[in-house]
Design an enzyme around this catalytic site. Structure first.
Site, PDB file in Angstrom:
ATOM      1  N   ARG A 160     -29.649  25.192  29.685  1.00 39.56           N
ATOM      2  CA  ARG A 160     -30.188  24.240  30.653  1.00 39.56           C
ATOM      3  C   ARG A 160     -31.593  23.847  30.193  1.00 39.56           C
ATOM      4  O   ARG A 160     -32.286  24.631  29.545  1.00 39.56           O
ATOM      5  CB  ARG A 160     -30.282  24.861  32.052  1.00 39.56           C
ATOM      6  CG  ARG A 160     -28.956  24.983  32.793  1.00 39.56           C
ATOM      7  CD  ARG A 160     -28.385  23.629  33.216  1.00 39.56           C
ATOM      8  NE  ARG A 160     -27.167  23.763  34.017  1.00 39.56           N
ATOM      9  CZ  ARG A 160     -25.926  23.672  33.529  1.00 39.56           C
ATOM     10  NH1 ARG A 160     -25.735  23.447  32.239  1.00 39.56           N
ATOM     11  NH2 ARG A 160     -24.887  23.771  34.325  1.00 39.56           N
ATOM     12  N   HIS A 187     -25.585  16.296  27.094  1.00 43.43           N
ATOM     13  CA  HIS A 187     -24.938  17.356  27.887  1.00 43.43           C
ATOM     14  C   HIS A 187     -23.411  17.371  27.667  1.00 43.43           C
ATOM     15  O   HIS A 187     -22.630  17.202  28.606  1.00 43.43           O
ATOM     16  CB  HIS A 187     -25.251  17.188  29.386  1.00 43.43           C
ATOM     17  CG  HIS A 187     -25.066  18.453  30.169  1.00 43.43           C
ATOM     18  ND1 HIS A 187     -25.948  18.884  31.112  1.00 43.43           N
ATOM     19  CD2 HIS A 187     -24.091  19.395  30.123  1.00 43.43           C
ATOM     20  CE1 HIS A 187     -25.521  20.032  31.636  1.00 43.43           C
ATOM     21  NE2 HIS A 187     -24.382  20.357  31.045  1.00 43.43           N
TER      22      HIS A 187
HETATM   23  P1  NDP Z   1     -22.639  34.031  31.961  1.00 47.12           P
HETATM   24  O1  NDP Z   1     -23.101  34.277  33.365  1.00 47.12           O
HETATM   25  O2  NDP Z   1     -21.306  34.524  31.582  1.00 47.12           O
HETATM   26  O3  NDP Z   1     -23.700  34.641  30.932  1.00 47.12           O
HETATM   27  C1  NDP Z   1     -25.061  34.496  31.130  1.00 47.12           C
HETATM   28  C2  NDP Z   1     -25.790  35.344  30.083  1.00 47.12           C
HETATM   29  O4  NDP Z   1     -27.194  35.131  30.263  1.00 47.12           O
HETATM   30  C3  NDP Z   1     -25.542  36.833  30.272  1.00 47.12           C
HETATM   31  O5  NDP Z   1     -25.476  37.479  29.038  1.00 47.12           O
HETATM   32  C4  NDP Z   1     -26.781  37.266  31.037  1.00 47.12           C
HETATM   33  O6  NDP Z   1     -27.159  38.628  30.875  1.00 47.12           O
HETATM   34  C5  NDP Z   1     -27.821  36.377  30.418  1.00 47.12           C
HETATM   35  N1  NDP Z   1     -28.993  36.291  31.280  1.00 47.12           N
HETATM   36  C6  NDP Z   1     -29.088  35.817  32.549  1.00 47.12           C
HETATM   37  N2  NDP Z   1     -30.329  35.960  33.018  1.00 47.12           N
HETATM   38  C7  NDP Z   1     -31.049  36.527  32.031  1.00 47.12           C
HETATM   39  C8  NDP Z   1     -32.387  36.939  31.912  1.00 47.12           C
HETATM   40  N3  NDP Z   1     -33.259  36.808  32.923  1.00 47.12           N
HETATM   41  N4  NDP Z   1     -32.783  37.519  30.755  1.00 47.12           N
HETATM   42  C9  NDP Z   1     -31.909  37.687  29.731  1.00 47.12           C
HETATM   43  N5  NDP Z   1     -30.613  37.320  29.780  1.00 47.12           N
HETATM   44  C10 NDP Z   1     -30.192  36.752  30.922  1.00 47.12           C
HETATM   45  O7  NDP Z   1     -22.762  32.461  31.740  1.00 47.12           O
HETATM   46  P2  NDP Z   1     -21.925  31.557  30.714  1.00 47.12           P
HETATM   47  O8  NDP Z   1     -22.004  32.175  29.385  1.00 47.12           O
HETATM   48  O9  NDP Z   1     -20.590  31.256  31.268  1.00 47.12           O
HETATM   49  O10 NDP Z   1     -22.777  30.203  30.760  1.00 47.12           O
HETATM   50  C11 NDP Z   1     -24.133  30.195  30.416  1.00 47.12           C
HETATM   51  C12 NDP Z   1     -24.762  28.860  30.742  1.00 47.12           C
HETATM   52  O11 NDP Z   1     -24.343  27.870  29.824  1.00 47.12           O
HETATM   53  C13 NDP Z   1     -24.397  28.242  32.087  1.00 47.12           C
HETATM   54  O12 NDP Z   1     -25.086  28.869  33.153  1.00 47.12           O
HETATM   55  C14 NDP Z   1     -24.819  26.800  31.888  1.00 47.12           C
HETATM   56  O13 NDP Z   1     -26.194  26.659  32.227  1.00 47.12           O
HETATM   57  C15 NDP Z   1     -24.640  26.584  30.388  1.00 47.12           C
HETATM   58  N6  NDP Z   1     -23.542  25.669  30.095  1.00 47.12           N
HETATM   59  C16 NDP Z   1     -23.845  24.498  29.417  1.00 47.12           C
HETATM   60  C17 NDP Z   1     -22.839  23.623  29.074  1.00 47.12           C
HETATM   61  C18 NDP Z   1     -23.137  22.402  28.267  1.00 47.12           C
HETATM   62  O14 NDP Z   1     -22.234  21.580  28.037  1.00 47.12           O
HETATM   63  N7  NDP Z   1     -24.357  22.226  27.804  1.00 47.12           N
HETATM   64  C19 NDP Z   1     -21.441  23.877  29.445  1.00 47.12           C
HETATM   65  C20 NDP Z   1     -21.238  25.128  30.113  1.00 47.12           C
HETATM   66  C21 NDP Z   1     -22.267  25.975  30.436  1.00 47.12           C
HETATM   67  P3  NDP Z   1     -26.160  39.793  31.318  1.00 47.12           P
HETATM   68  O15 NDP Z   1     -25.100  39.820  30.234  1.00 47.12           O
HETATM   69  O16 NDP Z   1     -27.013  40.983  31.303  1.00 47.12           O
HETATM   70  O17 NDP Z   1     -25.626  39.406  32.662  1.00 47.12           O
HETATM   71  C1  OXD Z   2     -21.424  23.661  32.990  1.00 46.82           C
HETATM   72  C2  OXD Z   2     -21.927  22.469  32.339  1.00 46.82           C
HETATM   73  O1  OXD Z   2     -22.231  24.437  33.489  1.00 46.82           O
HETATM   74  O2  OXD Z   2     -21.132  21.551  32.085  1.00 46.82           O
HETATM   75  O3  OXD Z   2     -20.204  23.858  33.014  1.00 46.82           O
HETATM   76  O4  OXD Z   2     -23.112  22.378  32.014  1.00 46.82           O
END
Ligand code: NDP
Ligand code: OXD
Length: 307
Positions: free
Chosen positions: A222, A270
């Site tokens: 993001r 995006h």
């Molecule tokens: P998950 O919830 O499965 O994973 C999030 C990861 O981030 C976890 O490993 C988590 O740690 C880590 N995390 C969260 N907070 C912190 C922190 N404060 N410090 C360190 N690590 C942290 O999410 P997804 O992998 O499914 O998706 C991640 C993001 O990708 C979404 O939230 C979205 O913003 C973005 N996204 C973007 C898209 C695009 O097209 N650009 C499409 C889809 C998603 P822990 O393992 O310890 O929980």
């Molecule tokens: C998602 C995205 O979070 O599209 O799925 O960014």
């Protein structure tokens, strides 16, 4: 009743939901329905106040992975269960997006593009995958698969998460100290963290300065993860080789934003990982069945953690 809101291919989603859930009443915005009959919603970015019209709503299926926008809303009562998509066809796309950026760096495509403009035939050093250090911020459903995939391809992969993780072939770090250890040892940094109060500007002037000179940055998480002014300053100073950016503090990226024509910035709108309708509907259906049977659900959002 399950009520659907999406501006992306609504007919396709409606068709798939009805096909996959033949015993469920399914309607799609803007169809008028008995609001009291709606117990479930499947939605992506509905207008403000959308959820407030359903007094018996108890579950919202988010048709994406990120829930930051949803958690900022005031029309989703605390007792409503929020369920997001976990992978659902997006992780493979994230690997592809990250790999594109890593190859751009490793195979020096940015430099060859500049040389081409000067009609310069000048072979540069070839770097092997095992000599490229990829750092991945976020080791969840998406970042975890990206890390494993890149490690299997031979890259030196390290990753960072909130809690300790273990992934085969990946050096896993966590917490504040872990980030400070990872950044100086990273050639290509891939961000796929969720947007939460804790992750806001995780990359600011100070942390960006920990990256080695000549490193590259890819952000598919993001826009809030990065202090954009600090990133611009690093790029202007030539301290970062390039940034491949898919997400921004403001989207669409305003036409006057300096990223647009910055020679070291590559912009995509995006699109790093799109929601795949078939996979999304399968996941929604599986969760509906699990909920009806009192079984554990997949992808329940932890409102306190913000993801
Ligand atoms: P998950 O919830 O499965 O994973 C999030 C990861 O981030 C976890 O490993 C988590 O740690 C880590 N995390 C969260 N907070 C912190 C922190 N404060 N410090 C360190 N690590 C942290 O999410 P997804 O992998 O499914 O998706 C991640 C993001 O990708 C979404 O939230 C979205 O913003 C973005 N996204 C973007 C898209 C695009 O097209 N650009 C499409 C889809 C998603 P822990 O393992 O310890 O929980
Ligand atoms: C998602 C995205 O979070 O599209 O799925 O960014």
């Amino acid at each position: 009743m399950l009520y659907l809101y999406t501006l992306d291919q609504p007919e396709r989603y409606l068709h798939l939901l009805r096909q996959t859930l033949p015993d469920e009443a399914v309607a799609c915005w803007p169809q008028e329905v008995d609001a009291a009959a709606v117990t479930h919603a499947a939605a992506w970015a509905p207008p403000a106040g959308f959820f407030a019209r359903f007094p018996n709503l108890h579950t919202v299926f988010v048709m994406g992975a990120g829930v930051d926008k949803l958690l900022q809303r005031t029309d989703v009562p605390d007792n409503v269960t929020l369920i997001r998509l976990t992978d659902a066809g997006m992780a493979q796309q994230m690997t592809e997006y990250c790999l594109y950026g890593v190859l751009h760096y490793q195979r020096q495509m940015d430099r060859y593009a500049r040389q081409q403009q000067e009609r310069l035939w000048n072979p540069l050093d070839t770097r092997l995958a095992r000599d490229v250090r990829v750092g991945i911020l976020g080791l969840g459903e998406l970042g975890g698969k990206v890390a494993l995939d890149l490690a299997r391809l031979g890259y030196r992969v390290a990753g960072w998460s909130r809690r300790p993780r273990q992934l085969e072939g990946v050096r896993c770090l966590h917490g504040e100290a872990g980030l400070r250890e990872l950044l100086p040892q990273t050639d290509v940094l891939f961000c796929v963290l969720p947007s939460t109060p804790e992750t806001r500007h995780v990359l600011d002037a100070e942390t960006l300065a920990l990256l080695p000179a000549d490193a590259a940055l890819i952000n598919a998480g993001r826009g809030s993860l990065i202090d954009e002014a600090a990133l611009l300053a690093r790029l202007d100073a030539g301290a970062l080789r390039f940034a491949l950016l898919d997400v921004f503090a403001e989207e669409p990226l305003p036409p006057t934003h300096p990223f647009w024509n910055h020679p070291r910035v590559i912009i995509t709108p995006h699109v790093a990982a799109d929601t795949v309708p078939e996979d999304a509907v399968q996941q929604i259906a599986a969760n509906l069945h699990a909920q009806a049977a009192g079984l554990p659900l997949n992808g329940v959002v932890d409102r306190d953690c913000g993801y």
